[in-house]
Structures are given as C-alpha cells and as structure tokens.
Design a protein around this motif. Structure first.
Motif, PDB file in Angstrom:
ATOM      1  N   VAL A   1      12.252 -50.359  57.311  1.00 49.95           N
ATOM      2  CA  VAL A   1      12.920 -49.369  58.162  1.00 49.95           C
ATOM      3  C   VAL A   1      12.600 -49.649  59.620  1.00 49.95           C
ATOM      4  CG1 VAL A   1      12.999 -46.932  58.782  1.00 49.95           C
ATOM      5  CG2 VAL A   1      12.935 -47.606  56.395  1.00 49.95           C
ATOM      6  N   THR A   2      11.373 -50.019  59.876  1.00 51.50           N
ATOM      7  CA  THR A   2      10.938 -50.270  61.238  1.00 51.50           C
ATOM      8  C   THR A   2       9.799 -51.270  61.243  1.00 51.50           C
ATOM      9  OG1 THR A   2       9.924 -49.297  63.202  1.00 51.50           O
ATOM     10  CG2 THR A   2       9.393 -48.273  61.102  1.00 51.50           C
ATOM     11  N   HIS A   3       9.732 -52.032  62.308  1.00 56.58           N
ATOM     12  CA  HIS A   3       8.633 -52.979  62.477  1.00 56.58           C
ATOM     13  C   HIS A   3       7.478 -52.347  63.243  1.00 56.58           C
ATOM     14  CE1 HIS A   3      10.931 -53.212  66.245  1.00 56.58           C
ATOM     15  NE2 HIS A   3       9.791 -53.527  66.808  1.00 56.58           N
ATOM     16  N   LEU A   4       7.665 -51.102  63.677  1.00 56.70           N
ATOM     17  CA  LEU A   4       6.637 -50.446  64.478  1.00 56.70           C
ATOM     18  C   LEU A   4       5.502 -49.948  63.600  1.00 56.70           C
ATOM     19  CD1 LEU A   4       8.854 -48.282  66.860  1.00 56.70           C
ATOM     20  CD2 LEU A   4       7.856 -50.517  67.314  1.00 56.70           C
ATOM     21  N   GLN A   5       4.313 -49.939  64.157  1.00 52.55           N
ATOM     22  CA  GLN A   5       3.161 -49.391  63.455  1.00 52.55           C
ATOM     23  C   GLN A   5       3.287 -47.875  63.371  1.00 52.55           C
ATOM     24  OE1 GLN A   5       0.627 -51.189  62.030  1.00 52.55           O
ATOM     25  NE2 GLN A   5       1.884 -52.976  62.532  1.00 52.55           N
ATOM     26  N   HIS A   6       2.752 -47.308  62.295  1.00 50.11           N
ATOM     27  CA  HIS A   6       2.863 -45.861  62.104  1.00 50.11           C
ATOM     28  C   HIS A   6       2.085 -45.071  63.158  1.00 50.11           C
ATOM     29  CE1 HIS A   6       3.805 -46.693  57.600  1.00 50.11           C
ATOM     30  NE2 HIS A   6       4.857 -46.830  58.367  1.00 50.11           N
ATOM     31  N   THR A   7       1.253 -45.760  63.907  1.00 53.31           N
ATOM     32  CA  THR A   7       0.470 -45.085  64.953  1.00 53.31           C
ATOM     33  C   THR A   7       1.110 -45.250  66.325  1.00 53.31           C
ATOM     34  OG1 THR A   7      -0.911 -47.083  65.151  1.00 53.31           O
ATOM     35  CG2 THR A   7      -1.703 -45.320  63.702  1.00 53.31           C
ATOM     36  N   SER A   8       2.242 -45.945  66.423  1.00 56.41           N
ATOM     37  CA  SER A   8       2.863 -46.192  67.716  1.00 56.41           C
ATOM     38  C   SER A   8       3.446 -44.905  68.286  1.00 56.41           C
ATOM     39  CB  SER A   8       3.964 -47.246  67.596  1.00 56.41           C
ATOM     40  OG  SER A   8       5.090 -46.699  66.946  1.00 56.41           O
ATOM     41  N   GLN A   9       3.630 -44.890  69.607  1.00 49.73           N
ATOM     42  CA  GLN A   9       4.159 -43.699  70.266  1.00 49.73           C
ATOM     43  C   GLN A   9       5.591 -43.412  69.831  1.00 49.73           C
ATOM     44  OE1 GLN A   9       4.839 -43.896  74.542  1.00 49.73           O
ATOM     45  NE2 GLN A   9       4.239 -41.770  74.788  1.00 49.73           N
ATOM     46  N   LYS A  10       6.418 -44.449  69.718  1.00 50.96           N
ATOM     47  CA  LYS A  10       7.810 -44.242  69.327  1.00 50.96           C
ATOM     48  C   LYS A  10       7.913 -43.734  67.894  1.00 50.96           C
ATOM     49  CE  LYS A  10       9.920 -47.438  72.608  1.00 50.96           C
ATOM     50  NZ  LYS A  10      10.700 -48.692  72.794  1.00 50.96           N
ATOM     51  N   TYR A  11       7.040 -44.210  67.049  1.00 54.98           N
ATOM     52  CA  TYR A  11       7.018 -43.710  65.666  1.00 54.98           C
ATOM     53  C   TYR A  11       6.660 -42.225  65.661  1.00 54.98           C
ATOM     54  CZ  TYR A  11       5.604 -43.166  60.792  1.00 54.98           C
ATOM     55  OH  TYR A  11       5.475 -42.729  59.504  1.00 54.98           O
ATOM     56  N   SER A  12       5.642 -41.845  66.433  1.00 51.20           N
ATOM     57  CA  SER A  12       5.197 -40.453  66.492  1.00 51.20           C
ATOM     58  C   SER A  12       6.292 -39.557  67.058  1.00 51.20           C
ATOM     59  CB  SER A  12       3.932 -40.330  67.347  1.00 51.20           C
ATOM     60  OG  SER A  12       2.870 -41.077  66.783  1.00 51.20           O
ATOM     61  N   ILE A  13       6.986 -40.048  68.083  1.00 51.96           N
ATOM     62  CA  ILE A  13       8.078 -39.278  68.677  1.00 51.96           C
ATOM     63  C   ILE A  13       9.186 -39.049  67.656  1.00 51.96           C
ATOM     64  CG2 ILE A  13       9.997 -39.434  70.330  1.00 51.96           C
ATOM     65  CD1 ILE A  13       8.012 -40.745  72.280  1.00 51.96           C
ATOM     66  N   THR A  14       9.540 -40.095  66.920  1.00 50.54           N
ATOM     67  CA  THR A  14      10.606 -39.985  65.926  1.00 50.54           C
ATOM     68  C   THR A  14      10.227 -39.021  64.814  1.00 50.54           C
ATOM     69  OG1 THR A  14      11.317 -42.257  66.382  1.00 50.54           O
ATOM     70  CG2 THR A  14      12.052 -41.273  64.305  1.00 50.54           C
ATOM     71  N   SER A  15       8.991 -39.098  64.360  1.00 53.75           N
ATOM     72  CA  SER A  15       8.521 -38.205  63.306  1.00 53.75           C
ATOM     73  C   SER A  15       8.570 -36.751  63.766  1.00 53.75           C
ATOM     74  CB  SER A  15       7.089 -38.576  62.903  1.00 53.75           C
ATOM     75  OG  SER A  15       6.606 -37.707  61.912  1.00 53.75           O
ATOM     76  N   ARG A  16       8.101 -36.492  64.974  1.00 56.70           N
ATOM     77  CA  ARG A  16       8.115 -35.132  65.510  1.00 56.70           C
ATOM     78  C   ARG A  16       9.544 -34.647  65.751  1.00 56.70           C
ATOM     79  NH1 ARG A  16       6.878 -30.235  65.170  1.00 56.70           N
ATOM     80  NH2 ARG A  16       6.730 -29.053  67.111  1.00 56.70           N
ATOM     81  N   PHE A  17      10.404 -35.538  66.217  1.00 58.87           N
ATOM     82  CA  PHE A  17      11.807 -35.200  66.465  1.00 58.87           C
ATOM     83  C   PHE A  17      12.481 -34.739  65.173  1.00 58.87           C
ATOM     84  CE2 PHE A  17      16.167 -37.089  66.293  1.00 58.87           C
ATOM     85  CZ  PHE A  17      16.809 -36.160  67.104  1.00 58.87           C
ATOM     86  N   LYS A  18      12.254 -35.439  64.072  1.00 64.85           N
ATOM     87  CA  LYS A  18      12.882 -35.060  62.806  1.00 64.85           C
ATOM     88  C   LYS A  18      12.341 -33.719  62.299  1.00 64.85           C
ATOM     89  CE  LYS A  18      14.272 -38.082  59.861  1.00 64.85           C
ATOM     90  NZ  LYS A  18      14.310 -39.120  58.800  1.00 64.85           N
ATOM     91  N   GLN A  19      11.083 -33.439  62.589  1.00 68.78           N
ATOM     92  CA  GLN A  19      10.530 -32.134  62.225  1.00 68.78           C
ATOM     93  C   GLN A  19      11.202 -31.023  63.032  1.00 68.78           C
ATOM     94  OE1 GLN A  19       6.309 -32.406  62.864  1.00 68.78           O
ATOM     95  NE2 GLN A  19       5.985 -33.837  61.179  1.00 68.78           N
ATOM     96  N   LEU A  20      11.399 -31.282  64.319  1.00 66.33           N
ATOM     97  CA  LEU A  20      12.026 -30.282  65.186  1.00 66.33           C
ATOM     98  C   LEU A  20      13.471 -30.009  64.772  1.00 66.33           C
ATOM     99  CD1 LEU A  20      10.676 -31.382  68.690  1.00 66.33           C
ATOM    100  CD2 LEU A  20      10.120 -29.269  67.475  1.00 66.33           C
ATOM    101  N   ILE A  21      14.174 -31.033  64.318  1.00 65.02           N
ATOM    102  CA  ILE A  21      15.548 -30.830  63.855  1.00 65.02           C
ATOM    103  C   ILE A  21      15.571 -29.822  62.707  1.00 65.02           C
ATOM    104  CG2 ILE A  21      17.534 -31.896  62.727  1.00 65.02           C
ATOM    105  CD1 ILE A  21      16.888 -34.464  64.195  1.00 65.02           C
ATOM    106  N   SER A  22      14.668 -29.998  61.752  1.00 62.10           N
ATOM    107  CA  SER A  22      14.621 -29.094  60.603  1.00 62.10           C
ATOM    108  C   SER A  22      14.361 -27.655  61.031  1.00 62.10           C
ATOM    109  CB  SER A  22      13.538 -29.550  59.618  1.00 62.10           C
ATOM    110  OG  SER A  22      13.869 -30.806  59.065  1.00 62.10           O
ATOM    111  N   GLU A  23      13.610 -27.477  62.115  1.00 64.57           N
ATOM    112  CA  GLU A  23      13.237 -26.147  62.573  1.00 64.57           C
ATOM    113  C   GLU A  23      14.312 -25.497  63.446  1.00 64.57           C
ATOM    114  OE1 GLU A  23       9.579 -26.754  64.622  1.00 64.57           O
ATOM    115  OE2 GLU A  23       8.515 -27.509  62.850  1.00 64.57           O
ATOM    116  N   HIS A  24      15.103 -26.310  64.166  1.00 63.84           N
ATOM    117  CA  HIS A  24      15.966 -25.752  65.214  1.00 63.84           C
ATOM    118  C   HIS A  24      17.439 -26.129  65.109  1.00 63.84           C
ATOM    119  CE1 HIS A  24      12.363 -24.463  67.390  1.00 63.84           C
ATOM    120  NE2 HIS A  24      11.875 -25.678  67.259  1.00 63.84           N
TER     121      HIS A  24
END
Length: 226
Positions: free
Chosen positions: A112-135
């Motif tokens: 899905v992605t070559h980025l590490q799970h600890t990268s900033q972009k990964y964290s942003i994407t994970s948080r973004f998908k959580q926010l979608i579910s909430e709002h």
C-alpha cells in the motif's frame, strides 16, 4: 466475499479482515474451509488498529502459504475455549492477539505504501481517516480536515496520496457513499431522509453525487441489492 459493497475474491490459502462497522457477507463459496475470528476492537492494540485502518478499503485480503503459522492458531483457540480446566481468559486473549498480529504482519506486506508506519505522512493519513469517521456528516472539505490537523490542505493531500494512492477528497467521498449505501440497504428511509441524515440540505444535489460516485441512482442501487 462482499465487504462494504466491494467484491473480494479469495483463491487458495488467504487471510481477509473486516473492520468494526464494515458490512460483510458471502457471495459464493465452494469446496472451502476456514475460520472466522471475532475480536472486540478494545482488545486489539492501537498500533495494529492503525495498520488495519490504513489498509481498510484498499487491501483487506492477502494470499498466504498453506503452511502459514496463522492456521495453527484457530485449533488452539478452539481447544482452549473448550477446556474446562482452563479458567484464565488471558490465555485466549494472548492467542487471539497473536493471530491478529500475524494477520497485520501479512497484510502489511501488501505494498500500500513504502513509508514507514512511524513516518509523519503515515501518521497524518491515519489520523485523517479517523477524523473522517467522526465528522463526515458535517465536514466534507479537505481544507476543513487540514485545519483540524493543523496543516495546509496541500500537505494533507500530498501525504494522503503518497500513502494511499488516492487524494484526501477521495476518502471523504467514499465514506459518505458507503454510509449512503448502508442506509439504502439496511433501512427503509427514503432518499430524501437519507440525504438529510448525511447532512445534505438539497436531496437533488445528494442524488447527483450518489449517481456520479456509484454509476446508478439511489433507487436503482436499492432495487439491485438482495
């Protein structure tokens, strides 16, 4: 199988997961065997949930070897559950967590992605998908989510597209469409009521949005579902 109205075909030894709230059902099966493992979300460690959330809607199944260690765990869970001499539920929890960990590991091998799970972009994407579910019912603009994340819309789009292959707007639209389909199939609400439920003041605009996103009208979609 069908998960969130998307067909997933499993051929040979495979793993497949469905997240909390995802609608799933068998479409067709022949000459197969396997297990369903149901685990309460609260028992799944946060790092595992983040990975599964990222892969949700993108890659929810993966082929594995028929000798994969994962297939040794369900029989152990069955034996543990049926052994009246074992009073400690932590044993079952440990086995279940091990199974989830292996599933996460195998799913993570999907590119899905070559980025590490600890990268900033990964964290942003994970948080973004959580926010979608909430709002998602009231918040449908990329800039609104960027503000919630204290970043620019440009950087949010860059991060989400680099991690998932799709822009931020795609995920917002998909969440709305998924909820609309769920309401059409599992409730008796009419299209106007569904539009209002999803935060649309104009049912006509909602109908156009739904047809553009699914290729059929809301009534056609409802009529085509069993």
């Amino acid at each position: 199988m069908e998960i969130d109205f998307k067909i997933i075909e499993l051929k040979g030894p495979s793993l497949c997961f469905a997240g909390p709230g995802q609608i799933h059902q068998y479409i067709y099966q022949q000459d197969n065997e396997g297990w369903f493992l149901f685990v309460e979300a609260g028992f799944v460690r946060e790092s595992y949930r983040e990975i599964l959330d990222l892969h949700q809607w993108l890659h929810q199944s993966v082929p594995v070897s028929e000798n994969d260690f994962i297939f040794d765990l369900p029989p152990l869970l069955e034996k543990t559950a049926n052994d009246i001499t074992l009073k400690d539920l932590s044993i079952e929890h440990s086995l279940a967590e091990s199974a989830v960990g292996i599933i996460v590991s195998r799913i993570s091998e999907t590119p899905v992605t070559h980025l590490q799970h600890t990268s900033q972009k990964y964290s942003i994407t994970s948080r973004f998908k959580q926010l979608i579910s909430e709002h998602f019912q009231r918040t449908r603009q990329v800039q609104q989510y960027a503000k919630l994340l204290s970043i620019t819309p440009l950087y949010l789009n860059e991060a989400v597209k680099e991690v998932t292959g799709f822009p931020a707007s795609f995920w917002i639209q998909q969440k709305v469409l998924w909820e609309a389909r769920r309401l059409l199939v599992y409730t008796s609400m009419d299209v106007k009521q569904i539009a209002f439920e999803l935060g649309y003041d104009d049912p006509v605009y909602f109908s156009r949005f739904f047809k553009k996103g699914t290729g059929m009208t809301a009534l056609q979609f409802r009529a085509n579902k069993p």
